[in-house]
Design a protein around this motif. Structure first.
Motif, mmCIF file in Angstrom:
data_model
loop_
_atom_site.group_PDB
_atom_site.id
_atom_site.type_symbol
_atom_site.label_atom_id
_atom_site.label_comp_id
_atom_site.label_asym_id
_atom_site.label_seq_id
_atom_site.Cartn_x
_atom_site.Cartn_y
_atom_site.Cartn_z
ATOM 1 N N TRP A 304 0.851 -1.329 -0.056
ATOM 2 C CA TRP A 304 -0.103 0.006 0.190
ATOM 3 C C TRP A 304 1.011 1.416 0.054
ATOM 4 O O TRP A 304 0.540 2.282 -0.839
ATOM 5 N N ILE A 306 3.987 1.620 -1.161
ATOM 6 C CA ILE A 306 4.634 1.608 -2.624
ATOM 7 C C ILE A 306 3.683 2.242 -3.539
ATOM 8 O O ILE A 306 4.058 3.151 -4.440
ATOM 9 N N GLU A 307 2.387 1.722 -3.454
ATOM 10 C CA GLU A 307 1.479 2.291 -4.335
ATOM 11 C C GLU A 307 1.250 3.716 -4.230
ATOM 12 O O GLU A 307 0.598 4.352 -5.274
ATOM 13 N N HIS A 308 1.285 4.316 -3.146
ATOM 14 C CA HIS A 308 1.200 5.548 -2.716
ATOM 15 C C HIS A 308 2.324 6.590 -2.725
ATOM 16 O O HIS A 308 2.380 7.563 -2.109
ATOM 17 N N ASP A 309 3.496 5.771 -3.367
ATOM 18 C CA ASP A 309 4.640 6.652 -3.298
ATOM 19 C C ASP A 309 5.316 6.882 -2.010
ATOM 20 O O ASP A 309 5.971 8.399 -1.934
ATOM 21 N N THR A 310 4.995 6.359 -0.764
ATOM 22 C CA THR A 310 5.441 6.692 0.303
ATOM 23 C C THR A 310 6.513 5.300 0.946
ATOM 24 O O THR A 310 6.058 4.308 1.335
ATOM 25 N N ILE A 311 7.721 5.714 0.644
ATOM 26 C CA ILE A 311 8.607 4.621 0.843
ATOM 27 C C ILE A 311 9.559 4.839 2.128
ATOM 28 O O ILE A 311 9.992 3.861 2.791
ATOM 29 N N TRP A 312 9.650 6.231 2.685
ATOM 30 C CA TRP A 312 10.326 6.191 3.812
ATOM 31 C C TRP A 312 10.011 5.463 5.138
ATOM 32 O O TRP A 312 11.052 4.905 5.915
#
Length: 470
Positions: A304, A306-312
């Motif tokens: 979820w 990664i799909e929302h470009d939140t990698i931290w």
């Protein structure tokens, strides 16, 4: 004059005289006990501090050739499981005779400010809250695996015990009585002990005041000895033995306190500690690292993010005292790991709490009108099962270290089956005794006991998953 035969009939049995003599011996040898306590303090300090002064061990280290692995084995493999077992056999003898925190807290209280104990310290929810917080926090920092978290948690508890002792009470163990994270657990398990200090109220009240003044003693854990019914708070130190010729170390039926006394002494905090703490949170804390459900949850949230470009959250770690962080040993918890760990423990705790509480409430209702006090009383019947789970969970560290050193443990699965089965039967037996006392008929008591048996299924299922399926 009574005949010798009459005197023989009145003479207490030998085992009773031997136990009473053992209690009196402890009272007369308090200096020896204090020296023993300081010896334990020294060993405790060495095992806690020295591993933090040397490099972390590699995978080839063994119990017999590395101080860090040795300390890990002693603390988590022998010390804590042994202490819990001792509660079931001797009551809180560990607290009164060996515990380093108790000795240090009382010493600080003897030389400290000696202030009155404030209301916030006497809040009855501390045993539950402190156990829950230390259990969860210990998982986040891997307290069983590394010496620094052990020093932080165990050493921090010791420093707090000294600080509280320095501030409050006069030669008392205020920390032990109210704030110790395992005080509540020890108090519950000691209810099953087959020995206790029994108080004869008639003999107490009949003793002349001048005689009592000569025998005066200091009850460090602040137990009202004259009215003591439960041994939960008693540290079994022996200081009160034979006081007013009314206090004696005696044998008792292991079931007696839970069946008879807990009806008067059980509280909502006892139920919370047994159901939410020991059966719920402790079980979840022991099993999360081997659970495929944890992996599934982590993968779901990682996808979820990664799909929302939140990698931290997948890349960010924290200091070791917040989340496990030992990069040199390939053991690092990211923010996502820590969050999912908390979520997993919370979900499993909630599920077990509901699965235990609902059948338990039904059992109470089947015995008669609903009374919260009856619920708390019946929850005490779960203590054997809860004790078994915590001891088996802690012994998992023992097993891991022994297997790494090549010990043959093929007998272990059978031993675990025997332990869990025995604890289950003991708990159901206690519940049946309680239900019969509260019910108006045998059929209602039998139905209540069957409902109670349903309350044990969730924690047993959790242990089956942990030990035999995962």
């Amino acid at each position: 004059m009574p005949s010798p035969h009459a005197y023989a009939l009145a003479k207490p049995p030998r085992h009773k005289r031997m136990l009473a003599a053992a209690g009196d011996w402890m009272r007369r040898h308090q200096r020896l006990i204090r020296n023993l306590q300081w010896g334990v303090v020294a060993v405790y300090a060495v095992l806690l501090i020295v591993p933090n002064l040397v490099p972390l061990p590699d995978r080839t280290a063994h119990v017999w050739d590395n101080i860090t692995v040795f300390a890990q084995f002693v603390f988590w493999g022998i010390w804590w499981p042994g202490v819990l077992l001792s509660m079931l056999i001797f009551g809180r003898l560990w607290c009164g005779v060996l515990c380093p925190e108790g000795a240090l807290s009382e010493f600080a209280s003897r030389h400290g400010r000696q202030r009155a104990i404030p209301r916030w310290v006497r809040w009855p929810g501390w045993p539950f809250a402190a156990f829950l917080m230390t259990t969860v926090y210990g998982q986040l920092v891997s307290v069983y695996q590394y010496p620094a978290p052990a020093l932080l948690i165990l050493g921090g508890s010791t420093v707090a015990a000294i600080g509280i002792g320095f501030l409050y009470g006069r030669e008392k163990r205020v920390w032990c009585r109210y704030l110790c994270p395992v005080n509540g657990v020890f108090g519950l398990l000691s209810k099953l002990a087959p020995v206790h200090y029994a108080v004869d109220r008639k003999a107490w009240d009949a003793c002349p005041p001048e005689s009592a003044a000569r025998e005066a003693f200091n009850c460090a854990p602040l137990v009202p000895v004259r009215t003591m019914q439960s041994c939960s708070a008693c540290h079994m130190c022996g200081r009160c033995s034979d006081f007013r010729s009314a206090v004696h170390l005696e044998a008792r039926a292991p079931n007696r306190e839970i069946v008879e006394v807990s009806d008067k002494t059980a509280t909502v905090w006892d139920s919370a500690l047994i159901i939410v703490g020991l059966l719920g949170a402790a079980t979840a804390a022991f099993q999360w690292s081997s659970s495929p459900w944890f992996v599934t949850l982590k993968q779901f949230f990682a996808g979820w993010l990664i799909e929302h470009d939140t990698i931290w959250p997948l890349e960010t770690s924290a200091p070791w005292w917040l989340l496990t962080n030992y990069a040199g040993h390939n053991d690092v918890m990211t923010v996502l790991d820590g969050a999912v760990c908390l979520l997993y423990i919370g979900l499993i705790t909630a599920a077990i709490t509901i699965a235990v509480s609902l059948p338990l409430a039904l059992s109470v209702r089947l015995t008669g009108p609903w009374r919260p006090k009856s619920f708390h009383h019946l929850s005490h019947a779960l203590i054997p099962l809860a004790a078994c789970g915590v001891i088996l969970g802690l012994s998992a560290t023992t097993v891991t270290l022994l297997r790494a050193d090549g010990f043959d443990l093929t007998w272990l699965p059978q031993a675990r089956i025997v332990a869990i089965s025995g604890a289950f039967m003991w708990s159901v037996w206690l519940a049946g005794r309680i239900a019969y006392r509260k019910s108006t008929s045998w059929p209602r008591a039998a139905l209540a006991t069957m409902a109670f048996a349903l309350a044990t299924l969730a924690p047993i299922a959790a242990w089956v998953l942990m030990f035999w399926i995962w």
